[in-house]
Design an enzyme around this catalytic site. Structure first.
Site, PDB file in Angstrom:
ATOM      1  N   ARG A 217      31.066  77.099  34.480  1.00  0.00           N
ATOM      2  CA  ARG A 217      31.926  78.093  33.820  1.00  0.00           C
ATOM      3  C   ARG A 217      32.309  77.662  32.404  1.00  0.00           C
ATOM      4  O   ARG A 217      33.414  77.958  31.934  1.00  0.00           O
ATOM      5  CB  ARG A 217      33.191  78.386  34.636  1.00  0.00           C
ATOM      6  CG  ARG A 217      32.945  79.047  35.980  1.00  0.00           C
ATOM      7  CD  ARG A 217      34.228  79.680  36.520  1.00  0.00           C
ATOM      8  NE  ARG A 217      34.084  79.987  37.934  1.00  0.00           N
ATOM      9  CZ  ARG A 217      34.911  79.570  38.890  1.00  0.00           C
ATOM     10  NH1 ARG A 217      35.957  78.814  38.576  1.00  0.00           N
ATOM     11  NH2 ARG A 217      34.711  79.894  40.148  1.00  0.00           N
TER      12      ARG A 217
ATOM     13  N   ARG B 182      37.128  81.931  30.498  1.00  0.00           N
ATOM     14  CA  ARG B 182      38.430  82.409  30.019  1.00  0.00           C
ATOM     15  C   ARG B 182      39.295  81.347  29.356  1.00  0.00           C
ATOM     16  O   ARG B 182      40.277  81.680  28.698  1.00  0.00           O
ATOM     17  CB  ARG B 182      39.202  83.029  31.191  1.00  0.00           C
ATOM     18  CG  ARG B 182      38.642  84.368  31.653  1.00  0.00           C
ATOM     19  CD  ARG B 182      39.375  84.867  32.881  1.00  0.00           C
ATOM     20  NE  ARG B 182      39.058  84.060  34.054  1.00  0.00           N
ATOM     21  CZ  ARG B 182      39.713  84.127  35.203  1.00  0.00           C
ATOM     22  NH1 ARG B 182      40.756  84.932  35.324  1.00  0.00           N
ATOM     23  NH2 ARG B 182      39.350  83.383  36.239  1.00  0.00           N
TER      24      ARG B 182
ATOM     25  N   ARG C 205      35.219  89.319  25.591  1.00  0.00           N
ATOM     26  CA  ARG C 205      35.477  90.059  26.836  1.00  0.00           C
ATOM     27  C   ARG C 205      36.274  91.321  26.540  1.00  0.00           C
ATOM     28  O   ARG C 205      35.999  92.409  27.086  1.00  0.00           O
ATOM     29  CB  ARG C 205      36.226  89.154  27.809  1.00  0.00           C
ATOM     30  CG  ARG C 205      36.884  89.809  29.003  1.00  0.00           C
ATOM     31  CD  ARG C 205      35.885  90.297  30.024  1.00  0.00           C
ATOM     32  NE  ARG C 205      36.579  90.743  31.217  1.00  0.00           N
ATOM     33  CZ  ARG C 205      37.238  91.879  31.337  1.00  0.00           C
ATOM     34  NH1 ARG C 205      37.311  92.703  30.303  1.00  0.00           N
ATOM     35  NH2 ARG C 205      37.839  92.213  32.462  1.00  0.00           N
TER      36      ARG C 205
ATOM     37  N   ASP D 225      26.643  86.689  36.660  1.00  0.00           N
ATOM     38  CA  ASP D 225      27.454  86.597  37.870  1.00  0.00           C
ATOM     39  C   ASP D 225      26.523  86.448  39.054  1.00  0.00           C
ATOM     40  O   ASP D 225      25.404  86.985  39.043  1.00  0.00           O
ATOM     41  CB  ASP D 225      28.319  87.848  38.036  1.00  0.00           C
ATOM     42  CG  ASP D 225      29.369  87.670  39.114  1.00  0.00           C
ATOM     43  OD1 ASP D 225      30.435  87.109  38.812  1.00  0.00           O
ATOM     44  OD2 ASP D 225      29.116  88.074  40.269  1.00  0.00           O
TER      45      ASP D 225
ATOM     46  N   TYR E 125      29.761  87.934  50.641  1.00  0.00           N
ATOM     47  CA  TYR E 125      30.320  89.035  49.847  1.00  0.00           C
ATOM     48  C   TYR E 125      29.749  90.382  50.291  1.00  0.00           C
ATOM     49  O   TYR E 125      30.466  91.388  50.338  1.00  0.00           O
ATOM     50  CB  TYR E 125      30.026  88.817  48.361  1.00  0.00           C
ATOM     51  CG  TYR E 125      30.792  87.682  47.740  1.00  0.00           C
ATOM     52  CD1 TYR E 125      32.097  87.848  47.284  1.00  0.00           C
ATOM     53  CD2 TYR E 125      30.208  86.420  47.602  1.00  0.00           C
ATOM     54  CE1 TYR E 125      32.801  86.806  46.707  1.00  0.00           C
ATOM     55  CE2 TYR E 125      30.900  85.371  47.024  1.00  0.00           C
ATOM     56  CZ  TYR E 125      32.194  85.560  46.585  1.00  0.00           C
ATOM     57  OH  TYR E 125      32.899  84.525  46.014  1.00  0.00           O
TER      58      TYR E 125
END
Length: 370
Positions: free
Chosen positions: A27, A31, A40, A77, A154
């Site tokens: 990552r 963020r 973003r 992703d 998921y």
């Protein structure tokens, strides 16, 4: 494609001599970086950011503008494959990823097809090609996918889960049906990663985020078996050099020997594994990647450097180690602390590589090609 100026990441994955331990962060485009948050916001939402090659390229390269990283990783992703299968991926504020059409019946699974990555996932391949062009040989590019088991959690749960009630019920009550889903998903991952390699990815990583929630027996049957199937199906050479494959099972430290036997080139480790013991357990079979607790980056710089030094000492001298966090960097981390971490890896690791390699001759040492 441009010649690669810094290949120490690829060499370390193949346990070849390097001048210093290579480092990247899971990552690393994320963020914690203000420039990422700005891009973003420009994209409007996370999916648009992933599905717009120019924006995905922009955020992939952002951490390399700040830090002396030894690899870039494609910004995407893990749930792109289930989305391409028609499950309808979306993101809810505060809830994470969700699917509009989760798999709940045998009919749901039967109608699933293996998506053509050059059609349904063209935006990912376009991003890979663009990133390679913009990197211009600076560092290698990592492609990735989720593992079949992790993707299936998921797809069946409909999103994130705390106890995996629905998929584990399927696993125990209808194991053959779950195997059908995992086999289709493995085929999709093989096609997807091979397409990334052909588009320019120079190493690939399989993220088995939820393998650690399984018992040893069920991990072998429902997770590792399918990762081994993927490793066997991947294109392992491109552009005249080997394409290394990294397997990472979070909380999978009990199964390192079995993971090393899949034919992969390297294993990712989280911080619950002792690096010295892991190296002793796998021997020369695979390289190791990891494994600092991401929360160390909340500490003061002197403590970060100390932790880096301890982990390097735990692995010891020689190649075969790629330094990384044991999982993704947290959004609240001070970017300056990430820089301290990366610089400390390079500085403190040189002593572990400044030795003569018997295979190179008495007067030759390890030197960087960068």
């Amino acid at each position: 494609m441009s010649p690669l100026h810094n290949d120490r990441f690829l060499r370390a994955l193949l346990r070849e001599p390097v001048d210093q331990t290579p480092v990247w962060m899971m990552r690393q485009a994320g963020r914690y970086l203000p420039e990422y948050r700005a891009t973003r916001a420009k994209a409007g939402d996370f999916l648009t950011l992933c599905q717009t090659p120019e924006l995905a390229c922009e955020v992939t390269l952002q951490p390399l503008a700040r830090y002396a990283l030894d690899a870039a990783i494609l910004f995407s992703d893990i749930l792109t494959i289930p989305d391409a299968m028609g499950l309808g991926l979306y993101f809810s504020e505060g809830e994470g990823p969700r699917f509009q059409r989760p798999l709940r019946t045998a009919a749901d699974i039967a109608k699933l097809g293996v998506p053509d990555p050059l059609e349904k996932l063209r935006y990912v391949m376009d991003a890979v090609s663009l990133i390679r062009r913009e990197l211009n040989g600076r560092v290698p590019l990592i492609g990735f996918s989720g593992s079949p088991w992790t993707l299936a959690t998921y797809m069946v749960e409909g999103g994130s889960s705390k106890n995996f009630r629905i998929i584990k019920s399927l696993m125990f009550d209808q194991p053959d049906l779950l195997h059908q889903l995992l086999d289709k998903t493995a085929q999709a991952v093989i096609a997807y990663l091979n397409a990334q390699i052909q588009a320019g990815a120079q190493a690939v990583m399989i993220f088995d985020t939820w393998g650690g929630v399984l018992s040893p027996r069920d991990y072998q049957a429902f997770s590792l078996h399918y990762m081994q199937q993927i490793v066997a199906g991947l294109q392992r050479e491109n552009e005249g050099r080997r394409v290394p494959v990294i397997l990472f099972t979070k909380d999978g430290g009990a199964w390192l020997e079995s993971m090393a036997n899949t034919g992969c080139d390297a294993l990712g480790l989280d911080w619950t594994c002792d690096l010295k013991q892991a190296r002793q357990r796998v021997g020369d079979k695979v390289a190791l990647q990891g494994n600092m607790d991401p929360c160390v980056l909340y500490a003061q710089p002197v403590r970060i450097r100390q932790e880096v030094g301890d982990i390097l000492a735990s692995y010891g001298a020689g190649s075969g180690h790629v330094f990384n966090l044991g999982h993704g960097i947290h959004p609240e981390v001070n970017p300056e602390h990430a820089g301290v971490f990366i610089d400390a890896v390079h500085e403190l690791s040189r002593a572990y590589h400044a030795q003569t390699d018997p295979g190179l001759g008495d007067n030759q040492r390890f030197y960087s090609v960068s």
